[in-house]
Design an enzyme around this catalytic site. Sequence first.
Site, PDB file in Angstrom:
ATOM      1  N   ASP A   1       0.832  -1.210   0.000  1.00  0.00           N
ATOM      2  CA  ASP A   1       0.000   0.000   0.000  1.00  0.00           C
ATOM      3  C   ASP A   1       0.865   1.258   0.000  1.00  0.00           C
ATOM      4  O   ASP A   1       1.982   1.261   0.532  1.00  0.00           O
ATOM      5  CB  ASP A   1      -0.917  -0.034   1.234  1.00  0.00           C
ATOM      6  CG  ASP A   1      -2.091   0.914   1.098  1.00  0.00           C
ATOM      7  OD1 ASP A   1      -2.340   1.412  -0.020  1.00  0.00           O
ATOM      8  OD2 ASP A   1      -2.762   1.162   2.115  1.00  0.00           O
TER       9      ASP A   1
ATOM     10  N   HIS B   1       2.351   3.425  -8.998  1.00  0.00           N
ATOM     11  CA  HIS B   1       2.180   1.985  -9.242  1.00  0.00           C
ATOM     12  C   HIS B   1       3.382   1.433 -10.026  1.00  0.00           C
ATOM     13  O   HIS B   1       3.842   0.322  -9.764  1.00  0.00           O
ATOM     14  CB  HIS B   1       0.873   1.717  -9.998  1.00  0.00           C
ATOM     15  CG  HIS B   1      -0.352   2.112  -9.225  1.00  0.00           C
ATOM     16  ND1 HIS B   1      -0.544   1.755  -7.906  1.00  0.00           N
ATOM     17  CD2 HIS B   1      -1.442   2.845  -9.568  1.00  0.00           C
ATOM     18  CE1 HIS B   1      -1.721   2.245  -7.485  1.00  0.00           C
ATOM     19  NE2 HIS B   1      -2.271   2.915  -8.462  1.00  0.00           N
TER      20      HIS B   1
ATOM     21  N   LEU C   1      10.465 -20.794  -5.108  1.00  0.00           N
ATOM     22  CA  LEU C   1       9.538 -19.865  -4.435  1.00  0.00           C
ATOM     23  C   LEU C   1       8.155 -19.961  -5.074  1.00  0.00           C
ATOM     24  O   LEU C   1       8.031 -19.951  -6.297  1.00  0.00           O
ATOM     25  CB  LEU C   1      10.061 -18.423  -4.585  1.00  0.00           C
ATOM     26  CG  LEU C   1       9.187 -17.317  -3.986  1.00  0.00           C
ATOM     27  CD1 LEU C   1       9.318 -17.305  -2.447  1.00  0.00           C
ATOM     28  CD2 LEU C   1       9.567 -15.940  -4.530  1.00  0.00           C
TER      29      LEU C   1
HETATM   30  C1  IPE Z   1      -5.478  -2.664  -0.191  1.00  0.00           C
HETATM   31  O1  IPE Z   1      -5.149  -1.329  -0.279  1.00  0.00           O
HETATM   32  C2  IPE Z   1      -5.409  -3.324  -1.527  1.00  0.00           C
HETATM   33  C3  IPE Z   1      -4.068  -3.451  -2.101  1.00  0.00           C
HETATM   34  C4  IPE Z   1      -2.947  -3.065  -1.562  1.00  0.00           C
HETATM   35  C5  IPE Z   1      -4.011  -4.079  -3.385  1.00  0.00           C
HETATM   36  P1  IPE Z   1      -6.266  -0.189  -0.437  1.00  0.00           P
HETATM   37  O2  IPE Z   1      -5.528   1.097  -0.522  1.00  0.00           O
HETATM   38  O3  IPE Z   1      -7.179  -0.506  -1.535  1.00  0.00           O
HETATM   39  O4  IPE Z   1      -7.067  -0.305   0.942  1.00  0.00           O
HETATM   40  P2  IPE Z   1      -7.922   0.771   1.738  1.00  0.00           P
HETATM   41  O5  IPE Z   1      -8.966   1.291   0.794  1.00  0.00           O
HETATM   42  O6  IPE Z   1      -6.996   1.853   2.175  1.00  0.00           O
HETATM   43  O7  IPE Z   1      -8.480   0.017   2.904  1.00  0.00           O
HETATM   44  C1  IPE Z   2      -1.709   0.226  -3.302  1.00  0.00           C
HETATM   45  O1  IPE Z   2      -1.450   1.589  -3.357  1.00  0.00           O
HETATM   46  C2  IPE Z   2      -1.854  -0.393  -4.661  1.00  0.00           C
HETATM   47  C3  IPE Z   2      -3.245  -0.708  -5.032  1.00  0.00           C
HETATM   48  C4  IPE Z   2      -4.274  -0.637  -4.234  1.00  0.00           C
HETATM   49  C5  IPE Z   2      -3.485  -1.126  -6.398  1.00  0.00           C
HETATM   50  P1  IPE Z   2      -2.633   2.660  -3.340  1.00  0.00           P
HETATM   51  O2  IPE Z   2      -3.002   2.969  -4.741  1.00  0.00           O
HETATM   52  O3  IPE Z   2      -3.754   2.218  -2.470  1.00  0.00           O
HETATM   53  O4  IPE Z   2      -1.896   3.899  -2.675  1.00  0.00           O
HETATM   54  P2  IPE Z   2      -2.504   4.931  -1.637  1.00  0.00           P
HETATM   55  O5  IPE Z   2      -3.054   4.153  -0.490  1.00  0.00           O
HETATM   56  O6  IPE Z   2      -3.573   5.699  -2.365  1.00  0.00           O
HETATM   57  O7  IPE Z   2      -1.338   5.776  -1.235  1.00  0.00           O
HETATM   58 MG    MG Z   3      -4.119   2.433  -0.494  1.00  0.00          MG
END
Ligand code: IPE
Ligand code: IPE
Ligand code: MG
Length: 247
Positions: A20, A37, A131
């Site tokens: 995240d 990303h 792995l």
């Molecule tokens: C969880 O992160 C999903 C992934 C890392 C793929 P999100 O950013 O979507 O989760 P919330 O919305 O903060 O809970």
């Molecule tokens: C996690 O990073 C990746 C996915 C959920 C695809 P985020 O896109 O949720 O990044 P933040 O939480 O907005 O910083």
């Molecule tokens: Mg996020």
Amino acid sequence: MNRHAAPDEGGIRHVAIIMDGNGRWAEQRGLPRLRGHHAGVERVRQIVEACPGLGIRTLTLYAFSTENWRRSAEEVGGLMALFRRYIRSEAARLKDEGVRLRFIGDHGRLDSRLRQLMGWMEEETASGTVLDLVVALSYGGRDEIVRASRRMAEAVAAGRIAPAQIDAALLADMLDTAPLPDPDLVIRTSGECRLSNFLLWQAAYAELAFTDTLWPDFTVNEFAEILAKVRCRERRFGAVPARLVRS
Ligand code: IPE
Ligand code: IPE
Ligand code: MG
């Protein structure tokens, strides 16, 4: 490996990561979210490569949740293109490194080009033994349990199993993650302290580790530090360790 065997106390062999913070990483730099990303994928490469040397046998990565479909069409489309690119560019390297790739989640919502690539990649790497790399894509823990329940109901309706035969082991075998072992450790980056629908069943006894580091900044060094700390924790699985039992 038998996923129903007694857990190996203290042994951290399967790590699951909620990657995240990509969006915030980009926003901090005045860049579009997709750039975050892209930076995140670089970390995936490094962390995957480091796993065998760190004693990790299975790595599960949360790449896209069932709830992430709610994001803008631009972000979702960009992520899907990134997943296709990752598969195309990493296939040969993963195969060479002995990585076996599997995907979990509800793949019915993914476009057919991506699904084809995923199937091809799973076949290409099927003989990998170094792995197990599990990528959770369009994955939600509740959705996975619902789909498993439906399969069990179908098996009962068809007379293949009796309701009394349903137990935790049978349900686990119906999940997307079968036959892999449960995660020993779930790490979440970016300072959020929640599971966001990740491995709800499988993480029942996982150790949890949270770090403020945003995923594109997460280094192999920090990964190794977290592992070293968690390996010192005592895992009890509900029991009282023998040394604490008074005779
Ligand atoms: C969880 O992160 C999903 C992934 C890392 C793929 P999100 O950013 O979507 O989760 P919330 O919305 O903060 O809970
Ligand atoms: C996690 O990073 C990746 C996915 C959920 C695809 P985020 O896109 O949720 O990044 P933040 O939480 O907005 O910083
Ligand atoms: Mg996020």
